[in-house]
Design an enzyme around this catalytic site. Sequence first.
Site, PDB file in Angstrom:
ATOM      1  N   SER A 105       1.133  -1.003  -0.456  1.00 11.16           N
ATOM      2  CA  SER A 105      -0.158  -0.255   0.354  1.00 11.16           C
ATOM      3  C   SER A 105       0.852   1.550  -0.130  1.00 11.16           C
ATOM      4  O   SER A 105       1.415   1.421  -0.664  1.00 11.16           O
ATOM      5  CB  SER A 105      -0.712   0.069   1.283  1.00 11.16           C
ATOM      6  OG  SER A 105      -1.672   1.032   1.391  1.00 11.16           O
ATOM      7  N   ASP A 256      -3.185   6.490  -3.095  1.00  7.44           N
ATOM      8  CA  ASP A 256      -1.862   5.589  -2.705  1.00  7.44           C
ATOM      9  C   ASP A 256      -1.597   4.905  -3.518  1.00  7.44           C
ATOM     10  O   ASP A 256      -2.171   4.499  -4.266  1.00  7.44           O
ATOM     11  CB  ASP A 256      -2.786   5.539  -1.520  1.00  7.44           C
ATOM     12  CG  ASP A 256      -3.775   4.092  -1.614  1.00  7.44           C
ATOM     13  OD1 ASP A 256      -4.340   3.327  -2.159  1.00  7.44           O
ATOM     14  OD2 ASP A 256      -4.229   2.942  -0.049  1.00  7.44           O
ATOM     15  N   ASP A 258      -1.803   1.506  -3.921  1.00  6.52           N
ATOM     16  CA  ASP A 258      -2.098   0.303  -4.712  1.00  6.52           C
ATOM     17  C   ASP A 258      -3.951   0.954  -4.620  1.00  6.52           C
ATOM     18  O   ASP A 258      -4.138   0.125  -5.182  1.00  6.52           O
ATOM     19  CB  ASP A 258      -2.450  -1.027  -3.644  1.00  6.52           C
ATOM     20  CG  ASP A 258      -3.349  -0.077  -1.703  1.00  6.52           C
ATOM     21  OD1 ASP A 258      -2.902   1.225  -1.517  1.00  6.52           O
ATOM     22  OD2 ASP A 258      -3.870  -1.185  -1.639  1.00  6.52           O
ATOM     23  N   ASP A 260      -6.624   1.691  -3.641  1.00  7.32           N
ATOM     24  CA  ASP A 260      -7.724   1.555  -2.595  1.00  7.32           C
ATOM     25  C   ASP A 260      -8.330   2.269  -1.676  1.00  7.32           C
ATOM     26  O   ASP A 260      -9.293   2.523  -1.419  1.00  7.32           O
ATOM     27  CB  ASP A 260      -7.698   0.542  -2.155  1.00  7.32           C
ATOM     28  CG  ASP A 260      -7.304   0.178  -0.846  1.00  7.32           C
ATOM     29  OD1 ASP A 260      -5.798   1.509  -1.008  1.00  7.32           O
ATOM     30  OD2 ASP A 260      -7.055  -0.584  -0.211  1.00  7.32           O
TER      31      ASP A 260
END
Length: 481
Positions: A105, A256, A258, A260
């Site tokens: 992440s 961010d 990743d 999500d």
Amino acid sequence: MRVKPTLADFVKAYDVRGLVPDQLNAEVAHALGAAFAEVVAQSEGSPAVVIGHDMRPSSPDLAGAFARGVTARGVDAILIGLASTDGLYYASGALALPGAMFTASHNPATYNGIKFCRAGARPVGQDSGLTQVRDLAQAHLDRGVRAFDGVTPGSVTRRDVLADYAGFLRGLVDLSGSRPLRVSVDAGNGMGGLTVPAVLGRGEGRAPLPLTIDPMYFELDGTFPHHEANPLDPKNLIDLQQRVREHGADIGLAFDGDADRCFVVDERGDPISPSAITAMIAHREIAREIAGGRSAGEVAVVHNAITSAAVPEIIAEQGARPVRTRVGHSFVKGVMSEHDAVFGGEHSAHYYFRDFWFADTGMLAAMHVLAALGESDAPLSEVMAPFERYIASGEINSSVDDASDVTARVRAHVAGRDDLVVDDLDGLTITHGHTAEEPMWWFNLRASNTEPLLRLNVEAADADTMARVRDDVLMMIRETR
């Protein structure tokens, strides 16, 4: 010779997050893949596991090792390659298969990790299989297991789901009727650089959207050469804020690593709180449900214990049911499923949708904000103003020796006051309702799961009250050090 890592050191409550290669390496990924195949895939009768990865240099090799562990237990592996975490959730939901996403992440480049889900993007956490996966993987590591006697290995196939993911999201929010918008997007060299063009850009066979995308740091680079892909830290929004002001953008979006989570800044470059975004999307989703024939009282929206007091107020004003839960995706997803909630939001910019298998997706949240702005002639600051009702401190961390002891002493400071409500749902929450003598305020103290920290969040009806409560509580915390 490298010492075999202890998985309990970096297999957390909700995912895996460790240093590469000292903690997370190919051997560990192989063991985790074998354990995940047995504990999750085989236990629920799934023939395959879908596996995605982000742009970190270590991610492809780790994903490949995990796939070899999965197939060693006789389960097939479907590799979807580069993906956002919500892209992996899409694959898990659309294919009805459990999944694993290799990403750390927003963490620095020296880290990597794994986010797991069951078929249909259902969460895997410490109480829903992750502990068993960890313990079985540790046993495999300790025995040096690489193959399993008498097991016919599964197969490995590759599948590209990006176009299907983009089409699915565009079917949930119609942006075709929006007024023309200039959108600055900071992907932070993360997976937003792949998904934003796929979803919001021109696609084969699709009509173009009335959006002009102004890209920032779209090159996929897991070393994060410009700034950390962590928009929750204000310093990582500075470039986007400046870009919005200089280019006259209608809105700024930051994802961010990743992709999500999505953060939003308005046309002035000012950040919009995730709580306000939660309230606005909730308002839209409730209205859509009512327009579709449901009575307002049947519609539930979930929010965590740290979101603004405006969130449940706005939900209730529409006649819908606000449902409060603990912080964390496994809690939010579980409560959403229990109540068949149409939407859920967290203060950390995680947004969950019933129509996305109750999973979180920053891209779908961004599309809702774009739709709300595109349907109005007003600037984003005015569109969002009704959803920003109170003043918040943001999360303040304090290092403490014993978080439970400090929390107990803070509780003792306010004990016996009839004007306060004490709530223990997630840490300690103290609420003061609005009175003639004192405006509304509340604060929450939560212990970190991984560090000796107490996290303080304060909100109040005005800035002076917020500052006073914040300083008073921080003084109580300091007195107990």
